[in-house]
Design a protein around this motif. Structure first.
Motif, PDB file in Angstrom:
ATOM      1  N   ALA A 106      -4.228 -16.178   2.325  1.00 38.93           N
ATOM      2  CA  ALA A 106      -4.243 -15.229   3.432  1.00 38.93           C
ATOM      3  C   ALA A 106      -3.348 -14.043   3.121  1.00 38.93           C
ATOM      4  CB  ALA A 106      -3.781 -15.915   4.713  1.00 38.93           C
ATOM      5  N   VAL A 107      -3.866 -12.838   3.413  1.00 34.62           N
ATOM      6  CA  VAL A 107      -3.105 -11.602   3.215  1.00 34.62           C
ATOM      7  C   VAL A 107      -3.153 -10.809   4.521  1.00 34.62           C
ATOM      8  CG1 VAL A 107      -2.871  -9.476   1.878  1.00 34.62           C
ATOM      9  CG2 VAL A 107      -3.736 -11.550   0.770  1.00 34.62           C
ATOM     10  N   ALA A 108      -2.009 -10.621   5.149  1.00 30.21           N
ATOM     11  CA  ALA A 108      -1.962  -9.850   6.390  1.00 30.21           C
ATOM     12  C   ALA A 108      -2.393  -8.417   6.111  1.00 30.21           C
ATOM     13  CB  ALA A 108      -0.555  -9.880   6.974  1.00 30.21           C
ATOM     14  N   THR A 109      -3.432  -7.969   6.817  1.00 28.99           N
ATOM     15  CA  THR A 109      -3.961  -6.613   6.631  1.00 28.99           C
ATOM     16  C   THR A 109      -4.224  -5.973   7.987  1.00 28.99           C
ATOM     17  OG1 THR A 109      -6.130  -7.659   6.339  1.00 28.99           O
ATOM     18  CG2 THR A 109      -4.977  -6.929   4.340  1.00 28.99           C
ATOM     19  N   PRO A 110      -3.187  -5.759   8.795  1.00 28.64           N
ATOM     20  CA  PRO A 110      -3.403  -5.153  10.117  1.00 28.64           C
ATOM     21  C   PRO A 110      -3.977  -3.750  10.003  1.00 28.64           C
ATOM     22  CG  PRO A 110      -1.079  -5.124   9.526  1.00 28.64           C
ATOM     23  CD  PRO A 110      -1.774  -5.964   8.494  1.00 28.64           C
ATOM     24  N   GLY A 111      -4.693  -3.358  11.037  1.00 27.98           N
ATOM     25  CA  GLY A 111      -5.290  -2.025  11.064  1.00 27.98           C
ATOM     26  C   GLY A 111      -6.546  -2.004  11.911  1.00 27.98           C
ATOM     27  N   HIS A 112      -7.508  -2.821  11.530  1.00 31.83           N
ATOM     28  CA  HIS A 112      -8.711  -2.940  12.364  1.00 31.83           C
ATOM     29  C   HIS A 112      -8.346  -3.616  13.678  1.00 31.83           C
ATOM     30  CE1 HIS A 112     -12.903  -3.097  13.318  1.00 31.83           C
ATOM     31  NE2 HIS A 112     -13.027  -4.403  13.153  1.00 31.83           N
ATOM     32  N   GLN A 159      -3.901   0.629   8.733  1.00 33.61           N
ATOM     33  CA  GLN A 159      -5.051   0.529   7.833  1.00 33.61           C
ATOM     34  C   GLN A 159      -4.722   1.108   6.463  1.00 33.61           C
ATOM     35  OE1 GLN A 159      -7.300  -1.488   8.108  1.00 33.61           O
ATOM     36  NE2 GLN A 159      -9.116  -0.777   9.193  1.00 33.61           N
ATOM     37  N   HIS A 160      -4.053   2.250   6.461  1.00 29.52           N
ATOM     38  CA  HIS A 160      -3.673   2.890   5.203  1.00 29.52           C
ATOM     39  C   HIS A 160      -2.753   1.968   4.402  1.00 29.52           C
ATOM     40  CE1 HIS A 160      -1.546   5.837   2.584  1.00 29.52           C
ATOM     41  NE2 HIS A 160      -2.710   6.473   2.598  1.00 29.52           N
ATOM     42  N   ALA A 161      -1.751   1.405   5.068  1.00 29.99           N
ATOM     43  CA  ALA A 161      -0.801   0.525   4.386  1.00 29.99           C
ATOM     44  C   ALA A 161      -1.485  -0.745   3.874  1.00 29.99           C
ATOM     45  CB  ALA A 161       0.346   0.172   5.332  1.00 29.99           C
ATOM     46  N   ALA A 163      -4.679  -1.145   3.046  1.00 20.38           N
ATOM     47  CA  ALA A 163      -5.522  -0.818   1.899  1.00 20.38           C
ATOM     48  C   ALA A 163      -4.682  -0.691   0.637  1.00 20.38           C
ATOM     49  CB  ALA A 163      -6.292   0.475   2.165  1.00 20.38           C
ATOM     50  N   HIS A 164      -3.531  -0.044   0.770  1.00 19.84           N
ATOM     51  CA  HIS A 164      -2.657   0.128  -0.394  1.00 19.84           C
ATOM     52  C   HIS A 164      -2.071  -1.213  -0.843  1.00 19.84           C
ATOM     53  CE1 HIS A 164      -2.324   4.501  -1.210  1.00 19.84           C
ATOM     54  NE2 HIS A 164      -2.917   4.553  -0.024  1.00 19.84           N
ATOM     55  N   ARG A 165      -1.809  -2.107   0.097  1.00 19.57           N
ATOM     56  CA  ARG A 165      -1.301  -3.414  -0.302  1.00 19.57           C
ATOM     57  C   ARG A 165      -2.343  -4.168  -1.126  1.00 19.57           C
ATOM     58  NH1 ARG A 165       0.487  -8.825   3.216  1.00 19.57           N
ATOM     59  NH2 ARG A 165       1.070  -9.980   1.333  1.00 19.57           N
ATOM     60  N   LEU A 166      -3.585  -4.177  -0.667  1.00 20.67           N
ATOM     61  CA  LEU A 166      -4.634  -4.863  -1.412  1.00 20.67           C
ATOM     62  C   LEU A 166      -4.814  -4.251  -2.796  1.00 20.67           C
ATOM     63  CD1 LEU A 166      -7.257  -5.302   1.456  1.00 20.67           C
ATOM     64  CD2 LEU A 166      -5.955  -7.126   0.356  1.00 20.67           C
ATOM     65  N   ALA A 167      -4.785  -2.918  -2.867  1.00 19.41           N
ATOM     66  CA  ALA A 167      -4.969  -2.242  -4.150  1.00 19.41           C
ATOM     67  C   ALA A 167      -3.825  -2.530  -5.109  1.00 19.41           C
ATOM     68  CB  ALA A 167      -5.105  -0.739  -3.923  1.00 19.41           C
ATOM     69  N   ALA A 168      -2.630  -2.685  -4.565  1.00 22.82           N
ATOM     70  CA  ALA A 168      -1.465  -2.922  -5.414  1.00 22.82           C
ATOM     71  C   ALA A 168      -1.387  -4.367  -5.893  1.00 22.82           C
ATOM     72  CB  ALA A 168      -0.192  -2.558  -4.650  1.00 22.82           C
ATOM     73  N   GLU A 169      -1.831  -5.304  -5.061  1.00 22.15           N
ATOM     74  CA  GLU A 169      -1.648  -6.720  -5.379  1.00 22.15           C
ATOM     75  C   GLU A 169      -2.804  -7.353  -6.144  1.00 22.15           C
ATOM     76  OE1 GLU A 169      -0.631  -8.976  -1.945  1.00 22.15           O
ATOM     77  OE2 GLU A 169       1.173  -7.797  -1.483  1.00 22.15           O
ATOM     78  N   LEU A 170      -3.975  -6.716  -6.104  1.00 20.29           N
ATOM     79  CA  LEU A 170      -5.155  -7.338  -6.699  1.00 20.29           C
ATOM     80  C   LEU A 170      -5.600  -6.612  -7.954  1.00 20.29           C
ATOM     81  CD1 LEU A 170      -7.210  -8.022  -3.440  1.00 20.29           C
ATOM     82  CD2 LEU A 170      -5.759  -9.624  -4.719  1.00 20.29           C
ATOM     83  N   PRO A 171      -6.090  -7.322  -8.961  1.00 17.54           N
ATOM     84  CA  PRO A 171      -6.613  -6.679 -10.166  1.00 17.54           C
ATOM     85  C   PRO A 171      -7.814  -5.789  -9.851  1.00 17.54           C
ATOM     86  CG  PRO A 171      -6.284  -9.040 -10.502  1.00 17.54           C
ATOM     87  CD  PRO A 171      -6.123  -8.790  -9.033  1.00 17.54           C
ATOM     88  N   ASP A 172      -8.010  -4.771 -10.677  1.00 15.93           N
ATOM     89  CA  ASP A 172      -9.100  -3.822 -10.442  1.00 15.93           C
ATOM     90  C   ASP A 172     -10.461  -4.494 -10.398  1.00 15.93           C
ATOM     91  OD1 ASP A 172      -7.320  -1.758 -10.297  1.00 15.93           O
ATOM     92  OD2 ASP A 172      -7.902  -0.795 -12.190  1.00 15.93           O
ATOM     93  N   ASP A 211      -2.991  10.923   1.196  1.00 13.18           N
ATOM     94  CA  ASP A 211      -1.704  10.501   1.743  1.00 13.18           C
ATOM     95  C   ASP A 211      -1.917  10.057   3.176  1.00 13.18           C
ATOM     96  OD1 ASP A 211      -0.990  12.673   3.777  1.00 13.18           O
ATOM     97  OD2 ASP A 211      -1.248  13.903   1.985  1.00 13.18           O
ATOM     98  N   VAL A 212      -0.952   9.344   3.729  1.00 12.45           N
ATOM     99  CA  VAL A 212      -1.154   8.690   5.014  1.00 12.45           C
ATOM    100  C   VAL A 212      -1.452   9.680   6.134  1.00 12.45           C
ATOM    101  CG1 VAL A 212       1.324   8.602   5.528  1.00 12.45           C
ATOM    102  CG2 VAL A 212      -0.235   6.954   6.604  1.00 12.45           C
TER     103      VAL A 212
END
Length: 453
Positions: A106-112, A159-161, A163-172, A211-212
């Motif tokens: 589980a990865v917390a991704t608040p925004g939606h 949402q911006h934060a 998205a950036h967390r997923l992009a930073a933590e997961l391989p391309d 940018d945000v």
């Protein structure tokens, strides 16, 4: 080895997933008609041991609770979601063993929503796919304005934060598998393509490219009206949806259909718009069975008003019934199949109205003598509209009929489906209608004067 099967609900613009190994699997954001998920598991010869919700959904009634009950699966729901049923609350970083070396993180991704949670499928500790629900979508993100207006800007920043967390933590190379974005009004924009990865999203997704402040400003400026039925989906999902009932509705004869029309109930003709225009019961409304019936009927009908369905045959009726239960319209009051002649009382006549094209509109000798009604969304109209046309989006037309000027009404949308709905509403109200069943792309080619706003 792992598999991921996609169950696509085209009418609502959502995707749902079954993922697992050789023996067991997890269902992600299952639709209410869970037989599709169960059938997918049977084809794979796996047992569903987990059901996971990314969030409390606003655009459809979930099948998660019922699926977990029937299969005995562990029901995973974000811990921050306030629900009235037993479940396993999921927090950031929690792990669920799925099959062999497969696990769900589980990865917390608040925004939606404030409690939104994505799930990363890992094989031997390496991420292979991210089920992103309503957070990171294909070229866009989920809407942040469906929970509470006062939270919208805060959730847009989140949402911006996220998205950036997923992009930073997961391989391309990690596959991004969202629930929304394929026509769902839960998406802030239409999906960009059919499949994507984290690496691709880094190049095409505004949440990762801007940018945000710029991202939030553009996101908020692009939000359009929220479907009215969304107000009922969240509470239904938080309370725990009842099991669905897809047994055939009560059959109505011509006299009973007439009585329902006289009582002001909604009698819905599911036939295609060409057949409806050629002949239909006066007072009935046309929502094509192969269109977005669930979205537009649920959006427009006064909630709780009885619905009678008229269909070509039992197959069309069953398909529409399945679409409607997904959005909480559980049981039609009645139904009938056949042709309009079967639904008329003796001595009654069918109603009809003409269909035409933008070329015919351009050829009018006195175009100022007719009312041109545009029922597209605000964003569509802003990109170009016929000069002098009246604009009332389809979803609000039934509440704004008195705003349509007197005279013959030529009604159009982008392709014909929504114009057909609008024409049926206006026809039922006694207006003289011409429905423009044509692509709006042809309007300029025909020489009609277009303007932008």
């Amino acid at each position: 080895m792992f598999f991921i099967d996609t169950i696509e609900i085209e009418g609502l613009g959502n995707r749902h997933y079954l993922a697992g190994g050789t023996r067991t699997a997890v269902a992600i954001d299952p639709p209410r008609d869970i037989d599709q998920i169960i059938a997918a598991a049977a084809r794979r010869d796996v047992r569903i041991t987990h059901v996971a919700e990314t969030h409390i959904h606003n655009d459809y009634v979930t099948g998660g609770l019922e699926l977990a009950r029937l299969t005995g699966a562990t029901y995973l729901v974000p811990a921050g979601a306030h629900v009235s049923f037993a479940r396993i609350p999921v927090a950031d970083g929690d792990l669920a063993a799925i099959d062999g070396e497969l696990q769900l993180r589980a990865v917390a991704t608040p925004g939606h929503t404030p409690h939104h949670t994505a799930y990363v499928l890992e094989e031997a500790g390496a991420p292979v796919a991210a089920f992103t629900g309503g957070s990171l979508l294909l070229g866009t993100v989920g809407r942040p304005d469906l929970v509470e207006p006062r939270l919208t800007e805060q959730l847009a920043h989140a949402q911006h934060a996220s998205a950036h967390r997923l992009a930073a933590e997961l391989p391309d190379e990690t596959a991004v598998l969202p629930t929304h974005g394929f026509g769902s009004f839960c998406s802030s924009a239409q999906a960009d393509g059919e499949a994507t990865t984290i690496g691709r999203e880094k190049h095409v997704n505004p949440a990762l490219a801007q940018d945000v402040d710029a991202f939030v400003a553009d996101l908020l400026a692009g939000l359009e009206d929220v479907p009215a039925y969304y107000a009922h989906m969240g509470p239904a999902n938080a309370a725990g949806p009842a099991p669905l009932d897809l047994t055939p509705p009560t059959v109505a004869d011509a006299g009973q259909i007439a009585a329902r029309l006289a009582a002001g109930e909604w009698v819905i003709d599911l036939r295609n718009r060409v057949a409806f225009a050629a002949g239909h019961l006066a007072g009935s409304f046309n929502f094509e069975g192969d269109g977005k019936i669930a979205t537009y009927l649920a959006w427009m009908i006064p909630w709780g008003k009885p619905v009678t369905l008229l269909a070509d045959d039992a197959k069309q009726l069953a398909a529409a019934q399945r679409e409607l239960v997904r959005v909480g319209i559980d049981r039609p009051a009645a139904a009938a199949t056949g042709t309009p002649a079967d639904w008329l009382r003796p001595g009654e006549a069918l109603a009809s109205f003409p269909r035409t094209t933008f070329a015919d509109m351009a050829a009018l000798a006195s175009p100022d003598d007719v009312v041109v009604l545009d029922v597209r969304r605000d964003s569509e109209r802003a990109d170009g509209h016929i000069r002098g046309s009246v604009h009332i989006p389809i979803h609000s037309l039934h509440q704004r009929m008195d705003e349509v000027p007197h005279g013959t009404v030529w009604v159009h949308c982008a392709g014909g489906m929504r114009a057909g709905i609008a024409a049926s509403l206006l026809d039922a109200a006694g207006r003289d209608i011409v429905v423009v069943d044509d692509s709006f792309d042809n309007a300029a080619a025909c020489g009609l004067p277009l303007v932008t706003t």
